[in-house]
Design an enzyme around this catalytic site. Structure first.
Site, PDB file in Angstrom:
ATOM      1  N   ASP A  60       0.808  -1.231   0.000  1.00  0.00           N
ATOM      2  CA  ASP A  60       0.000   0.000   0.000  1.00  0.00           C
ATOM      3  C   ASP A  60       0.837   1.275   0.000  1.00  0.00           C
ATOM      4  O   ASP A  60       0.298   2.370   0.212  1.00  0.00           O
ATOM      5  CB  ASP A  60      -0.930   0.008   1.222  1.00  0.00           C
ATOM      6  CG  ASP A  60      -2.125  -0.915   1.039  1.00  0.00           C
ATOM      7  OD1 ASP A  60      -2.843  -0.741   0.039  1.00  0.00           O
ATOM      8  OD2 ASP A  60      -2.348  -1.791   1.895  1.00  0.00           O
ATOM      9  N   GLU A  65      -0.593   9.591   1.282  1.00  0.00           N
ATOM     10  CA  GLU A  65      -1.421  10.491   2.105  1.00  0.00           C
ATOM     11  C   GLU A  65      -1.557   9.993   3.544  1.00  0.00           C
ATOM     12  O   GLU A  65      -1.658  10.793   4.478  1.00  0.00           O
ATOM     13  CB  GLU A  65      -2.827  10.591   1.511  1.00  0.00           C
ATOM     14  CG  GLU A  65      -3.779  11.372   2.399  1.00  0.00           C
ATOM     15  CD  GLU A  65      -5.189  11.462   1.851  1.00  0.00           C
ATOM     16  OE1 GLU A  65      -5.802  10.419   1.578  1.00  0.00           O
ATOM     17  OE2 GLU A  65      -5.674  12.584   1.716  1.00  0.00           O
ATOM     18  N   HIS A 160     -12.050   5.705   5.223  1.00  0.00           N
ATOM     19  CA  HIS A 160     -11.512   6.926   5.838  1.00  0.00           C
ATOM     20  C   HIS A 160     -12.521   8.068   5.763  1.00  0.00           C
ATOM     21  O   HIS A 160     -13.409   8.057   4.910  1.00  0.00           O
ATOM     22  CB  HIS A 160     -10.255   7.391   5.079  1.00  0.00           C
ATOM     23  CG  HIS A 160      -9.041   6.528   5.283  1.00  0.00           C
ATOM     24  ND1 HIS A 160      -8.273   6.078   4.242  1.00  0.00           N
ATOM     25  CD2 HIS A 160      -8.458   6.075   6.412  1.00  0.00           C
ATOM     26  CE1 HIS A 160      -7.259   5.364   4.716  1.00  0.00           C
ATOM     27  NE2 HIS A 160      -7.344   5.345   6.036  1.00  0.00           N
ATOM     28  N   CYS A 247      -5.398  10.030  -1.894  1.00  0.00           N
ATOM     29  CA  CYS A 247      -4.511   9.082  -1.203  1.00  0.00           C
ATOM     30  C   CYS A 247      -3.099   9.005  -1.778  1.00  0.00           C
ATOM     31  O   CYS A 247      -2.168   8.636  -1.076  1.00  0.00           O
ATOM     32  CB  CYS A 247      -5.087   7.677  -1.281  1.00  0.00           C
ATOM     33  SG  CYS A 247      -6.838   7.591  -1.093  1.00  0.00           S
TER      34      CYS A 247
HETATM   35  C1  CIR Z   1      -5.469   0.585   2.881  1.00  0.00           C
HETATM   36  O1  CIR Z   1      -6.401  -0.156   3.205  1.00  0.00           O
HETATM   37  O2  CIR Z   1      -4.741   1.122   3.720  1.00  0.00           O
HETATM   38  C2  CIR Z   1      -5.214   0.802   1.416  1.00  0.00           C
HETATM   39  N1  CIR Z   1      -5.535  -0.369   0.679  1.00  0.00           N
HETATM   40  C3  CIR Z   1      -6.007   1.971   0.899  1.00  0.00           C
HETATM   41  C4  CIR Z   1      -5.600   3.272   1.521  1.00  0.00           C
HETATM   42  C5  CIR Z   1      -6.260   4.432   0.873  1.00  0.00           C
HETATM   43  N2  CIR Z   1      -5.791   5.637   1.458  1.00  0.00           N
HETATM   44  C6  CIR Z   1      -6.537   6.713   1.634  1.00  0.00           C
HETATM   45  O3  CIR Z   1      -7.732   6.690   1.369  1.00  0.00           O
HETATM   46  N3  CIR Z   1      -5.984   7.767   2.178  1.00  0.00           N
END
Ligand code: CIR
Length: 259
Positions: A60, A65, A160, A247
């Site tokens: 990831d 972000e 989030h 993100c």
């Molecule tokens: C996670 O679950 O951490 C990642 N697959 C997705 C993170 C997305 N980040 C965000 O919305 N700031």
């Protein structure tokens, strides 16, 4: 100048964390070309793209972000809620330290940057599966003396806070009211996403424009009708990983490009 910190898509991207989405096959090569288009769109809007060190073993890591919150005076390095993501912060902190004084969220608190929506000197902080009350308290203690206000917001049904609400213009928030209580943001004007596009509340504002996924045309039309200049970007593979356009970067002003 405007800096946009990004990071390469990891070859292990398909093993990303998932919370609310079912796993679908991810095409890493396509994710890479979408990411290149995203970086080009950032450059078109005047940002200088600075890449953090690649982390091929962190699926990831492209979602920079979540590793920090960059404010005018200080950058707060987070402690991500998912164990698999804790290692992502060090290299971003090293980079941000060239531009800002650093502060950190310390154990056992956890916080993902995706849960922090900054509007002026207010930080709306989502209480999600990744971000807890202890982190909220730490943010408040660190930022209140610097004249910021920290406001907790309950998040349900999505990963989030910024999956549910983002700022798209001065005084205008794009929101999915099913995932967040709209009253938290009063008296700001809210623009709801089209009901058929629940994931469409995540837009990345840069000046008078918003980078926006090209697979949400109905909400894009609403944004344009509200006077927002929509810059469509392809991000279907990132969406399969439960990510969006905010993100994949940390965007902030700096006096000059650090060495
Ligand atoms: C996670 O679950 O951490 C990642 N697959 C997705 C993170 C997305 N980040 C965000 O919305 N700031």
């Amino acid at each position: 100048m405007l800096i946009a910190v990004t990071r390469a898509v990891s070859p292990t991207f398909a093993q990303c964390e998932l919370t609310h989405r079912a796993r679908e096959p991810i095409d890493v090569a396509r994710a890479e070309s979408e990411h290149a288009a995203y970086e080009d769109a950032l450059r078109t809007l005047g940002a200088t793209v600075v890449r953090a060190a690649p982390m091929p073993d962190h699926p990831d890591a492209v979602f920079v972000e979540d590793t920090a919150i960059v404010l005018g005076e200080v950058a707060l390095v987070t402690r991500p809620g998912a164990l698999s993501r804790r290692g992502e912060t060090t290299s971003v902190a090293e980079l941000l330290g060239r531009y800002r004084t650093l502060a950190s969220i310390t154990p056992p608190a956890t916080l993902d940057g995706g849960d922090v929506l900054v509007v002026g000197r207010t930080l709306y902080v989502g209480l999600s599966s990744r971000t807890d009350h202890a982190a909220l308290d730490q943010l408040d203690r660190t930022l209140r003396p610097r004249d910021y206000r920290v406001v907790p917001v309950e998040v349900t049904g999505c990963l989030h806070l910024k999956s549910a609400v983002t700022a798209v213009a001065d005084g205008l928030l794009l929101v999915n009211p099913r995932w967040v209580a709209a009253g938290a943001f009063a008296p700001t004007t809210l623009l709801p996403v089209d009901e058929t596009e629940p994931d469409a509340a995540n837009a990345l504002r840069i000046g008078d424009a918003a980078l926006f996924p090209d697979h949400h045309p109905r909400t894009a039309r609403r944004l344009e009708e509200a006077g927002v200049r929509v810059v469509p970007v392809p991000c279907g593979e990132v969406a399969k990983a439960e990510g969006g356009v905010t993100c994949c970067s940390l965007v902030f002003s700096a006096a000059s490009l650090a060495p």
